[in-house]
Write a protein that holds these residues in place. Sequence first.
Motif, PDB file in Angstrom:
ATOM      1  N   VAL A 151      17.859   0.535  49.834  1.00 47.49           N
ATOM      2  CA  VAL A 151      16.662   0.378  50.435  1.00 47.49           C
ATOM      3  C   VAL A 151      16.878   1.277  52.271  1.00 47.49           C
ATOM      4  O   VAL A 151      16.356   2.427  53.353  1.00 47.49           O
ATOM      5  N   LEU A 152      17.116  -0.075  52.839  1.00 46.46           N
ATOM      6  CA  LEU A 152      17.798   0.040  54.273  1.00 46.46           C
ATOM      7  C   LEU A 152      18.441   1.637  54.860  1.00 46.46           C
ATOM      8  O   LEU A 152      18.109   2.031  55.846  1.00 46.46           O
ATOM      9  N   TRP A 153      19.422   1.664  55.100  1.00 44.74           N
ATOM     10  CA  TRP A 153      20.660   2.277  54.693  1.00 44.74           C
ATOM     11  C   TRP A 153      19.623   4.458  54.076  1.00 44.74           C
ATOM     12  O   TRP A 153      19.108   5.159  55.623  1.00 44.74           O
ATOM     13  N   GLN A 154      18.910   4.152  52.730  1.00 45.34           N
ATOM     14  CA  GLN A 154      18.688   5.573  52.589  1.00 45.34           C
ATOM     15  C   GLN A 154      18.014   6.243  52.871  1.00 45.34           C
ATOM     16  O   GLN A 154      17.352   7.054  53.780  1.00 45.34           O
ATOM     17  N   TYR A 155      16.364   4.868  53.426  1.00 44.73           N
ATOM     18  CA  TYR A 155      15.250   5.681  53.928  1.00 44.73           C
ATOM     19  C   TYR A 155      14.784   5.015  55.884  1.00 44.73           C
ATOM     20  O   TYR A 155      14.124   6.623  56.207  1.00 44.73           O
ATOM     21  N   ARG A 203      13.257   0.433  61.728  1.00 41.66           N
ATOM     22  CA  ARG A 203      14.279   1.547  61.057  1.00 41.66           C
ATOM     23  C   ARG A 203      13.757   0.666  59.589  1.00 41.66           C
ATOM     24  O   ARG A 203      13.790   1.483  58.448  1.00 41.66           O
ATOM     25  N   THR A 204      13.581  -0.826  59.656  1.00 40.61           N
ATOM     26  CA  THR A 204      13.528  -1.635  58.302  1.00 40.61           C
ATOM     27  C   THR A 204      12.530  -1.414  58.163  1.00 40.61           C
ATOM     28  O   THR A 204      11.760  -1.402  56.995  1.00 40.61           O
ATOM     29  N   PHE A 205      11.084  -1.379  58.921  1.00 43.66           N
ATOM     30  CA  PHE A 205       9.216  -1.589  58.044  1.00 43.66           C
ATOM     31  C   PHE A 205       9.768  -0.407  57.740  1.00 43.66           C
ATOM     32  O   PHE A 205       8.750  -0.136  56.851  1.00 43.66           O
ATOM     33  N   GLN A 206      10.211   1.041  58.495  1.00 42.77           N
ATOM     34  CA  GLN A 206      10.197   2.574  57.669  1.00 42.77           C
ATOM     35  C   GLN A 206      10.453   2.193  56.536  1.00 42.77           C
ATOM     36  O   GLN A 206      10.038   2.957  55.551  1.00 42.77           O
ATOM     37  N   SER A 207      11.798   2.021  56.807  1.00 41.30           N
ATOM     38  CA  SER A 207      12.735   1.790  55.116  1.00 41.30           C
ATOM     39  C   SER A 207      11.151   1.413  53.855  1.00 41.30           C
ATOM     40  O   SER A 207      11.588   1.761  53.048  1.00 41.30           O
ATOM     41  N   LEU A 208      11.057   0.262  54.554  1.00 39.31           N
ATOM     42  CA  LEU A 208      10.582  -0.737  53.263  1.00 39.31           C
ATOM     43  C   LEU A 208       9.358  -0.049  52.944  1.00 39.31           C
ATOM     44  O   LEU A 208       8.387  -0.039  51.347  1.00 39.31           O
ATOM     45  N   ARG A 209       7.782   0.404  53.958  1.00 44.38           N
ATOM     46  CA  ARG A 209       7.116   1.143  53.608  1.00 44.38           C
ATOM     47  C   ARG A 209       7.937   1.905  53.038  1.00 44.38           C
ATOM     48  O   ARG A 209       6.692   2.183  51.738  1.00 44.38           O
ATOM     49  N   ILE A 210       8.581   3.082  53.076  1.00 42.42           N
ATOM     50  CA  ILE A 210       8.586   3.995  52.085  1.00 42.42           C
ATOM     51  C   ILE A 210       9.177   3.490  50.765  1.00 42.42           C
ATOM     52  O   ILE A 210       8.625   4.310  49.941  1.00 42.42           O
ATOM     53  N   HIS A 211      10.346   2.823  50.109  1.00 39.70           N
ATOM     54  CA  HIS A 211      10.688   2.434  49.743  1.00 39.70           C
ATOM     55  C   HIS A 211       9.070   2.367  48.600  1.00 39.70           C
ATOM     56  O   HIS A 211       8.494   2.068  47.364  1.00 39.70           O
ATOM     57  N   ILE A 212       8.799   0.406  49.322  1.00 47.45           N
ATOM     58  CA  ILE A 212       6.956   0.562  48.454  1.00 47.45           C
ATOM     59  C   ILE A 212       6.523   1.445  48.087  1.00 47.45           C
ATOM     60  O   ILE A 212       5.667   0.899  46.542  1.00 47.45           O
ATOM     61  N   ASN A 213       5.893   1.957  48.605  1.00 46.59           N
ATOM     62  CA  ASN A 213       4.804   3.229  48.059  1.00 46.59           C
ATOM     63  C   ASN A 213       5.041   4.505  47.880  1.00 46.59           C
ATOM     64  O   ASN A 213       4.650   5.764  47.515  1.00 46.59           O
ATOM     65  N   ASP A 214       7.046   4.937  47.446  1.00 47.25           N
ATOM     66  CA  ASP A 214       7.580   5.483  46.806  1.00 47.25           C
ATOM     67  C   ASP A 214       7.309   6.509  47.156  1.00 47.25           C
ATOM     68  O   ASP A 214       7.137   7.503  46.651  1.00 47.25           O
ATOM     69  N   GLU A 215       6.824   6.624  48.518  1.00 48.54           N
ATOM     70  CA  GLU A 215       6.671   7.762  49.726  1.00 48.54           C
ATOM     71  C   GLU A 215       7.310   8.993  48.879  1.00 48.54           C
ATOM     72  O   GLU A 215       6.817  10.281  48.966  1.00 48.54           O
ATOM     73  N   MET A 216       8.679   9.229  49.212  1.00 53.31           N
ATOM     74  CA  MET A 216       9.597  10.570  48.882  1.00 53.31           C
ATOM     75  C   MET A 216       9.321  10.816  47.224  1.00 53.31           C
ATOM     76  O   MET A 216       9.116  11.945  47.016  1.00 53.31           O
ATOM     77  N   GLY A 217       9.787  10.116  45.982  1.00 53.23           N
ATOM     78  CA  GLY A 217       8.977  10.505  45.128  1.00 53.23           C
ATOM     79  C   GLY A 217       7.365  11.408  44.802  1.00 53.23           C
ATOM     80  O   GLY A 217       7.099  12.193  44.296  1.00 53.23           O
ATOM     81  N   ALA A 218       6.562  10.657  45.701  1.00 52.18           N
ATOM     82  CA  ALA A 218       5.011  11.115  45.498  1.00 52.18           C
ATOM     83  C   ALA A 218       4.577  11.953  46.248  1.00 52.18           C
ATOM     84  O   ALA A 218       4.650  13.620  45.949  1.00 52.18           O
ATOM     85  N   LEU A 219       5.770  11.990  47.560  1.00 50.00           N
ATOM     86  CA  LEU A 219       5.966  13.787  48.266  1.00 50.00           C
ATOM     87  C   LEU A 219       6.278  14.787  47.497  1.00 50.00           C
ATOM     88  O   LEU A 219       5.809  16.161  47.448  1.00 50.00           O
ATOM     89  N   GLU A 220       7.223  14.839  46.441  1.00 51.31           N
ATOM     90  CA  GLU A 220       8.585  15.509  46.050  1.00 51.31           C
ATOM     91  C   GLU A 220       7.506  16.209  44.675  1.00 51.31           C
ATOM     92  O   GLU A 220       7.116  17.343  44.633  1.00 51.31           O
ATOM     93  N   LYS A 221       6.218  15.307  43.604  1.00 51.18           N
ATOM     94  CA  LYS A 221       5.451  15.515  42.758  1.00 51.18           C
ATOM     95  C   LYS A 221       4.300  16.153  43.669  1.00 51.18           C
ATOM     96  O   LYS A 221       3.489  17.186  43.089  1.00 51.18           O
ATOM     97  N   GLY A 222       3.650  16.396  44.406  1.00 57.28           N
ATOM     98  CA  GLY A 222       2.448  16.343  45.062  1.00 57.28           C
ATOM     99  C   GLY A 222       2.377  17.907  45.566  1.00 57.28           C
ATOM    100  O   GLY A 222       1.697  19.240  45.810  1.00 57.28           O
ATOM    101  N   LEU A 223       4.525  17.774  46.491  1.00 53.97           N
ATOM    102  CA  LEU A 223       4.706  19.507  46.705  1.00 53.97           C
ATOM    103  C   LEU A 223       4.765  19.958  45.060  1.00 53.97           C
ATOM    104  O   LEU A 223       4.328  21.419  45.116  1.00 53.97           O
ATOM    105  N   GLN A 224       4.973  19.819  44.315  1.00 58.43           N
ATOM    106  CA  GLN A 224       4.621  20.856  42.896  1.00 58.43           C
ATOM    107  C   GLN A 224       4.262  21.077  42.376  1.00 58.43           C
ATOM    108  O   GLN A 224       3.120  22.025  41.997  1.00 58.43           O
ATOM    109  N   SER A 243      12.501  12.633  59.191  1.00 60.07           N
ATOM    110  CA  SER A 243      13.416  13.940  59.048  1.00 60.07           C
ATOM    111  C   SER A 243      13.841  13.681  57.217  1.00 60.07           C
ATOM    112  O   SER A 243      13.821  15.295  57.033  1.00 60.07           O
ATOM    113  N   LEU A 244      13.901  13.060  56.991  1.00 59.78           N
ATOM    114  CA  LEU A 244      13.635  12.604  55.515  1.00 59.78           C
ATOM    115  C   LEU A 244      12.473  13.608  54.512  1.00 59.78           C
ATOM    116  O   LEU A 244      12.987  14.313  53.588  1.00 59.78           O
TER     117      LEU A 244
END
Length: 307
Positions: A151-155, A203-224, A243-244
């Motif tokens: 999670v820390l690396w990916q997000y 970076r740790t706080f950013q990545s944990l927040r994105i993961h906890i809220n599934d922000e990338m998954g929500a973004l992809e679904k919201g765009l669709q 950038s992500l």
Amino acid sequence: MREKEFRHVPVMLAEVLEALQIGADGTYLDGTFGRGGHAREVLARLGPPGRLLLMDRDPTAIATARETFGKDERVRIRHDSFAELADWPETAQGLDGVFFDLGVSSPQLDDATRGFSFQAEGPLDMRMDPTSGVSAADWLADAPEAAIADVLWQYGEERLSRRIARAIVARRAEEPLRTTAQLADLVARTIGYRERNKHPATRTFQSLRIHINDEMGALEKGLQGALERLRPGGRLVVISFHSLEDRVVKRFMRGRDGQPASRRHLPPVEAPESAFVALGKVFPGERELADNPRSRSAVLRVAEKRR
């Protein structure tokens, strides 16, 4: 506190309004109401036939929306993620504009009880909707070391993700991490201050927040969902802060999400025509950067659905 909330500065307000190309009788959706800075100005440009649909995951934001706009017959309000916009019956008749202001809002950052920031001590929560899901503290208490590092690396693109994950697991064996200060101090002691003017735990706080809220998954679904509900000629306007997010938005607007990659020694794969015409990106101006430092990493992208 409430006075401070209502004085928050909406990011790139003039640029958002111009990008949406608001018509007095149109229907527009603000999927990230926040404290209503953008929504208020959109509504001011609508006539009696116009409609404004408001969504937010944060119950505090929704309470503000209902208090501020609940009596306006042109407004509809829903407590939900914009990922679910296509499932809201109010959007079924079509939208002329959709707006997302991604990431965490200033009121969320400024409220220490929400756990988004290491600037002040608070519970290690990080949920945009505190009424559902798992807090950052609870996730860190049980997650495998490899999952934390991933999670820390990916997000967060944290190069020392494995070292931080190892320190978290060692610490929780002694006592659980329950506050933002505990996590921030642990990360700082583990990796030290490597970047000028940036806290080691950023970076740790950013990545944990994105993961906890599934922000990338929500973004992809919201765009669709926006693609499904926008009328031909409707505008999609998105503000990203890292950038992500921006990469996902850019590829979606250009019709490249899910496009198969070309293979070496084979003819290039012909991409299908995008459902959108990408109209470009805009960055904050010098005056906004001076007035609102939190806008410094913002990028606004605009696309129009093909007719």
